[in-house]
Design a protein around this motif. Structure first.
Motif, PDB file in Angstrom:
ATOM      1  N   UNK A 169       0.833  -1.200   0.000  1.00  0.00           N
ATOM      2  CA  UNK A 169       0.000   0.000   0.000  1.00  0.00           C
ATOM      3  C   UNK A 169       0.869   1.250   0.000  1.00  0.00           C
ATOM      4  N   UNK A 170       0.315   2.393  -0.418  1.00  0.00           N
ATOM      5  CA  UNK A 170       1.079   3.644  -0.386  1.00  0.00           C
ATOM      6  C   UNK A 170       1.495   4.011   1.031  1.00  0.00           C
ATOM      7  N   UNK A 171       2.611   4.741   1.146  1.00  0.00           N
ATOM      8  CA  UNK A 171       3.026   5.274   2.429  1.00  0.00           C
ATOM      9  C   UNK A 171       4.244   4.627   3.033  1.00  0.00           C
ATOM     10  N   UNK A 172       4.609   3.440   2.569  1.00  0.00           N
ATOM     11  CA  UNK A 172       5.790   2.782   3.100  1.00  0.00           C
ATOM     12  C   UNK A 172       7.051   3.187   2.363  1.00  0.00           C
ATOM     13  N   UNK A 212       2.252   1.756  -9.577  1.00  0.00           N
ATOM     14  CA  UNK A 212       0.978   1.084  -9.335  1.00  0.00           C
ATOM     15  C   UNK A 212       1.092   0.281  -8.044  1.00  0.00           C
ATOM     16  N   UNK A 213       0.331   0.652  -7.029  1.00  0.00           N
ATOM     17  CA  UNK A 213       0.351  -0.061  -5.748  1.00  0.00           C
ATOM     18  C   UNK A 213      -0.630  -1.223  -5.785  1.00  0.00           C
ATOM     19  N   UNK A 238       0.647  -5.056   9.550  1.00  0.00           N
ATOM     20  CA  UNK A 238       0.024  -4.012   8.735  1.00  0.00           C
ATOM     21  C   UNK A 238       0.345  -4.263   7.263  1.00  0.00           C
ATOM     22  N   UNK A 239      -0.393  -3.600   6.400  1.00  0.00           N
ATOM     23  CA  UNK A 239      -0.186  -3.797   4.964  1.00  0.00           C
ATOM     24  C   UNK A 239       0.947  -2.953   4.416  1.00  0.00           C
ATOM     25  N   UNK A 240       1.439  -2.004   5.189  1.00  0.00           N
ATOM     26  CA  UNK A 240       2.555  -1.175   4.736  1.00  0.00           C
ATOM     27  C   UNK A 240       3.222  -0.533   5.941  1.00  0.00           C
ATOM     28  N   UNK A 241       4.453  -0.050   5.716  1.00  0.00           N
ATOM     29  CA  UNK A 241       5.152   0.650   6.778  1.00  0.00           C
ATOM     30  C   UNK A 241       4.446   1.917   7.186  1.00  0.00           C
ATOM     31  N   UNK A 242       3.831   2.588   6.218  1.00  0.00           N
ATOM     32  CA  UNK A 242       3.123   3.828   6.523  1.00  0.00           C
ATOM     33  C   UNK A 242       1.977   3.612   7.493  1.00  0.00           C
ATOM     34  N   UNK A 284      14.802   1.972   8.827  1.00  0.00           N
ATOM     35  CA  UNK A 284      15.121   3.345   9.213  1.00  0.00           C
ATOM     36  C   UNK A 284      14.549   4.322   8.192  1.00  0.00           C
ATOM     37  N   UNK A 285      14.378   3.853   6.963  1.00  0.00           N
ATOM     38  CA  UNK A 285      13.844   4.708   5.900  1.00  0.00           C
ATOM     39  C   UNK A 285      12.440   5.200   6.220  1.00  0.00           C
TER      40      UNK A 285
END
Length: 321
Positions: A36-39, A63-64, A181-185, A203-204
């Motif tokens: 997903x977006x945000x990671x 494309x996510x 979760x589905x993403x780091x974000x 860390x990113x």
């Protein structure tokens, strides 16, 4: 109404013939991010696309396609036509897919060709500043006092961050509550909000929030201290051996993609990542160690990662979300 003249028709035909590369590549090249977006993977993809668009001469879009530890989006690329139109920019969980999902609808080794190992960043543990963690020993002590009473977020079951925490629990005989979760974000958002005690992420993905004061890192899992966290010991220095873990980003193509197309993408990625502003963002904001490898280096690297982390998945009977 304007009617096409013979001159206009001939001129349009000449323009098409004069741009074979664009016509051959289609209207756009897509980079599939299987999260997903945000990671951090999404951030790296969006950071390089302007340079790729400039250097490849056609639009490059992200494309996510998130879900199932990255296997859904990866499957899209594995089954795509090998025509240079579709590429995969993925995360370290790629190395665990075959062990994590027994009925995986594709073979990561057979159905994808390596393009580039972009680089990596160490995993870190982070929490809200008001949480009672100052080092990894604090986590262990609290988990022993309250089994299952300490929660941590990750980017999903079987991701390297999750597996690192599985190893930690095994080495310290503790039990933590895992929230995938589905993403780091998304993991960051809930950690900042206090819905989860801490998160393990690259860390990113954590650094922007550390810089903003909404998160505090208290453990780093890299083989050596990160420049931005030089005052914090690594987990090995803190006495927890065998827990080194680095996030990484790699680019792959559908198997059979022409070698000249792979070489062009590799070169365009290298030039885009070498741009002064992009490199500074990767190294400072994303806290990344750039590698920018050739395809063969990525192939060898992934084989090692598959052997290491696949064993952890199998030994602990871990499955995808």
């Amino acid at each position: 109404m304007i009617r096409p003249t013979r001159r206009l028709v001939l001129g349009a035909a000449a323009a098409v013939l004069a741009a074979p590369a664009v016509r051959a590549q289609g209207s756009a090249i897509r980079i599939v991010v299987p999260f997903a977006p945000g990671g951090s993977t999404d951030a790296v993809a969006r950071l390089v696309t302007p340079g790729l668009t400039q250097r490849l001469g056609v639009p490059v879009v992200v494309e996510n396609r998130g879900g199932a530890a990255g296997s859904i989006g990866t499957d899209v690329v594995a089954k795509a036509r090998p025509d240079g139109q579709t590429w995969l920019l993925t995360f370290d969980s790629h190395a665990t897919l075959a062990a994590l999902i027994p009925q995986l609808p594709f073979n990561p080794d057979r159905d994808l060709d390596p393009v580039m190992l972009i680089g990596g960043a160490p995993y870190v543990l982070a929490s809200k500043p008001d949480k009672p963690f100052r080092n990894i020993q604090d986590v262990v002590d609290r988990a022993k006092a309250q089994p299952d009473g300490v929660s941590f977020g990750s980017t999903g079951n079987g991701t390297i961050g999750h597996l690192t925490m599985v190893l930690l629990q095994g080495k310290t005989n503790t039990r933590l509550t895992h929230l995938p979760y589905r993403s780091g974000g998304l993991a960051v958002n809930d950690t900042v909000a206090g819905h989860v005690d801490m998160m393990i992420g690259s860390a990113a993905v954590v650094n922007p929030h550390v810089q903003g004061g909404t998160l505090r890192t208290f453990a780093q899992f890299g083989p050596e201290r990160l420049a931005g966290l030089s005052g914090m010991p690594t987990v090995s220095e803190a006495g927890f051996q065998g827990l080194e873990a680095e996030a990484w980003w790699g680019v792959f193509a559908p198997h059979g993609t022409p070698q000249d197309a792979v070489a062009r993408m590799n070169a365009a990625l290298k030039e885009s990542l070498s741009d002064a502003q992009v490199r500074r963002t990767m190294e400072e904001t994303q806290q990344a160690r750039l590698v920018m490898s050739d395809p063969a280096t990525l192939g060898t690297f992934v084989q090692r990662e598959v052997a290491k982390w696949g064993a952890v998945v199998r030994e602990n009977n871990i499955r995808a979300d």
